[in-house]
Design a protein around this motif. Structure first.
Motif, PDB file in Angstrom:
ATOM      1  N   ALA A 150       0.824  -1.215   0.000  1.00 47.47           N
ATOM      2  CA  ALA A 150       0.000   0.000   0.000  1.00 47.47           C
ATOM      3  C   ALA A 150       0.856   1.262   0.000  1.00 47.47           C
ATOM      4  N   ILE A 151       1.938   1.240   0.746  1.00 52.55           N
ATOM      5  CA  ILE A 151       2.839   2.396   0.800  1.00 52.55           C
ATOM      6  C   ILE A 151       3.557   2.572  -0.538  1.00 52.55           C
ATOM      7  N   SER A 152       4.064   1.472  -1.084  1.00 52.30           N
ATOM      8  CA  SER A 152       4.847   1.538  -2.323  1.00 52.30           C
ATOM      9  C   SER A 152       4.052   2.118  -3.478  1.00 52.30           C
ATOM     10  N   ARG A 153       2.771   1.818  -3.539  1.00 56.21           N
ATOM     11  CA  ARG A 153       1.942   2.308  -4.641  1.00 56.21           C
ATOM     12  C   ARG A 153       1.838   3.830  -4.647  1.00 56.21           C
ATOM     13  N   ASN A 154       2.109   4.436  -3.498  1.00 56.67           N
ATOM     14  CA  ASN A 154       2.029   5.892  -3.386  1.00 56.67           C
ATOM     15  C   ASN A 154       3.381   6.578  -3.562  1.00 56.67           C
ATOM     16  N   ILE A 155       4.415   5.804  -3.837  1.00 58.13           N
ATOM     17  CA  ILE A 155       5.720   6.369  -4.131  1.00 58.13           C
ATOM     18  C   ILE A 155       5.737   6.788  -5.605  1.00 58.13           C
ATOM     19  N   PRO A 156       6.167   8.005  -5.917  1.00 57.57           N
ATOM     20  CA  PRO A 156       6.151   8.473  -7.303  1.00 57.57           C
ATOM     21  C   PRO A 156       6.829   7.502  -8.262  1.00 57.57           C
ATOM     22  N   ASN A 157       6.146   7.255  -9.392  1.00 57.88           N
ATOM     23  CA  ASN A 157       6.648   6.438 -10.507  1.00 57.88           C
ATOM     24  C   ASN A 157       6.562   4.938 -10.291  1.00 57.88           C
ATOM     25  N   VAL A 158       6.099   4.489  -9.114  1.00 56.99           N
ATOM     26  CA  VAL A 158       5.944   3.043  -8.918  1.00 56.99           C
ATOM     27  C   VAL A 158       4.816   2.513  -9.801  1.00 56.99           C
ATOM     28  N   LEU A 159       3.699   3.233  -9.843  1.00 52.82           N
ATOM     29  CA  LEU A 159       2.612   2.862 -10.742  1.00 52.82           C
ATOM     30  C   LEU A 159       2.862   3.450 -12.125  1.00 52.82           C
ATOM     31  N   GLY A 160       2.502   2.698 -13.153  1.00 55.85           N
ATOM     32  CA  GLY A 160       2.683   3.183 -14.506  1.00 55.85           C
ATOM     33  C   GLY A 160       1.873   4.428 -14.790  1.00 55.85           C
ATOM     34  N   ASN A 161       0.661   4.499 -14.222  1.00 57.05           N
ATOM     35  CA  ASN A 161      -0.221   5.651 -14.427  1.00 57.05           C
ATOM     36  C   ASN A 161      -0.611   6.203 -13.072  1.00 57.05           C
ATOM     37  N   SER A 162      -0.014   7.320 -12.699  1.00 55.79           N
ATOM     38  CA  SER A 162      -0.281   7.889 -11.379  1.00 55.79           C
ATOM     39  C   SER A 162      -1.716   8.375 -11.227  1.00 55.79           C
ATOM     40  N   ASP A 163      -2.401   8.613 -12.346  1.00 60.64           N
ATOM     41  CA  ASP A 163      -3.793   9.064 -12.267  1.00 60.64           C
ATOM     42  C   ASP A 163      -4.692   8.010 -11.639  1.00 60.64           C
ATOM     43  N   SER A 164      -4.294   6.747 -11.720  1.00 59.48           N
ATOM     44  CA  SER A 164      -5.126   5.685 -11.161  1.00 59.48           C
ATOM     45  C   SER A 164      -5.255   5.805  -9.647  1.00 59.48           C
ATOM     46  N   LEU A 165      -4.277   6.451  -9.003  1.00 61.98           N
ATOM     47  CA  LEU A 165      -4.355   6.647  -7.554  1.00 61.98           C
ATOM     48  C   LEU A 165      -5.518   7.537  -7.166  1.00 61.98           C
ATOM     49  N   VAL A 166      -5.826   8.500  -8.035  1.00 57.09           N
ATOM     50  CA  VAL A 166      -6.869   9.482  -7.723  1.00 57.09           C
ATOM     51  C   VAL A 166      -8.240   8.830  -7.685  1.00 57.09           C
ATOM     52  N   GLU A 167      -8.437   7.803  -8.501  1.00 58.48           N
ATOM     53  CA  GLU A 167      -9.756   7.202  -8.653  1.00 58.48           C
ATOM     54  C   GLU A 167     -10.000   6.027  -7.713  1.00 58.48           C
TER      55      GLU A 167
END
Length: 232
Positions: A150-167
Motif C-alpha cells: 500500500a505504501i509503495s503504490r504511493n511512491i512516485p513512478n511506482v505505478l505506470g499511471n499515477s492518475d489511477s491513484l486518484v480514482e
C-alpha cells in the motif's frame, strides 16, 4: 525508499516481490528491500528467540534480546528508518497512513510470531504500531507485506499511471465506483449507456452516485460519516 523486514521467516516475504509492479519498482531502484532474521542476533546457544510469559499464560513471547539487537543493528546502518511494529492490538492501518508513510526514506517492519512481543520492545523502539484488521494471523509477515504494498503504490513512478491513484477507493472517503470494460454486453448484462457517450462531466456525476451507493451498501460505517457532505 528502503523497506527493512525483521522476520523469523523472510522467505515468506521475498516471494511476494518477485513479480509484477513491485518487482519492477525494485529493478528501477524505486524501492529497496533488506531482511533481518532475529535468530542471527540471538545470544542463545540454540538461537532461541522465544520464552514463556512472566506470570504464566498460554503460548510463548518473542524474547527481548534478539529483537532489540536486530533493531539496534538496523539503526546503525539506517539511522533514519521509521520502526513499525505489527500487532493486532494496534490502531488500524488506513490509506491516509499509506500516503503519509510513502514520504519516508526508510521503514522497518518488525513482524511478530508466537503470542507477540514483550511489551518493552514496543515501548523502547516503536515509532508507530499498526494492525491490518480485527483478526489474528500466525505472524506479522502478511501485515508487513500489505503495508509495504500500500505504501509503495504511493511512491512516485511506482505505478505506470499515477492518475489511477486518484480514482481508487478511500481517496475521496468513498469506495471506488464500479468499473466496466469490453464487451459492452455480456450474457444480456450491459454497461451503463451514459458511460459510452464520452460526456465526462456526466460520467463523473454517475460515478459519484455509484460510489455513494456502493459505500452505503458495503461500508455503512463510512457512509454515515461522509453522507452529509454529499447531500443536497
Amino acid at each position: 525508499m528502503r523497506f527493512n523486514f525483521v522476520s523469523l521467516f523472510p522467505n515468506i516475504i521475498k516471494g511476494y516481490f518477485s513479480d509484477s509492479i513491485l518487482h519492477r519498482a525494485i529493478e528501477n531502484g524505486l524501492i529497496e528491500l533488506e531482511f533481518y532474521n532475529p535468530r542471527d542476533y540471538s545470544n542463545n546457544r540454540y538461537f532461541k528467540v522465544d520464552d514463556a510469559k512472566v506470570g504464566g499464560g498460554a503460548g510463548m513471547l518473542m524474547s527481548i534480546q534478539p529483537i532489540a539487537d536486530t533493531i539496534k543493528d538496523i539503526k546503525k546502518r539506517d539511522s533514519k528508518s521509521k520502526i513499525i511494529f505489527l500487532t493486532p492490538v494496534a490502531k488500524p492501518f488506513k490509506q491516509k497512513d499509506a500516503k503519509r508513510l510513502a514520504k519516508e526514506s526508510s521503514i522497518t517492519f518488525v513482524c511478530g510470531r508466537y503470542e507477540g512481543f514483550d511489551e518493552r520492545l514496543i515501548e523502547t523502539f516503536a515509532d508507530e504500531v499498526f494492525s491490518i484488521g480485527d483478526y489474528i494471523l500466525t505472524g506479522g509477515e502478511l501485515g508487513a507485506m500489505v503495508m509495504c504494498d500500500a505504501i509503495s503504490r504511493n511512491i512516485p513512478n511506482v505505478l505506470g499511471n499515477s492518475d489511477s491513484l486518484v480514482e481508487e477507493s478511500f481517496e475521496n472517503a468513498l469506495l471506488e465506483a464500479p468499473a466496466f470494460t469490453k464487451p459492452n454486453f455480456y450474457e444480456e448484462k450491459g454497461v451503463i449507456s451514459e458511460l459510452l457517450k464520452g460526456n465526462h462531466s456526466k460520467i463523473a456525476s454517475i460515478n459519484l452516485k455509484l460510489s455513494l451507493c456502493k459505500t452505503k451498501y458495503f461500508r455503512p460505517d463510512i457512509y454515515s460519516k461522509v453522507k452529509a457532505g454529499y447531500e443536497k
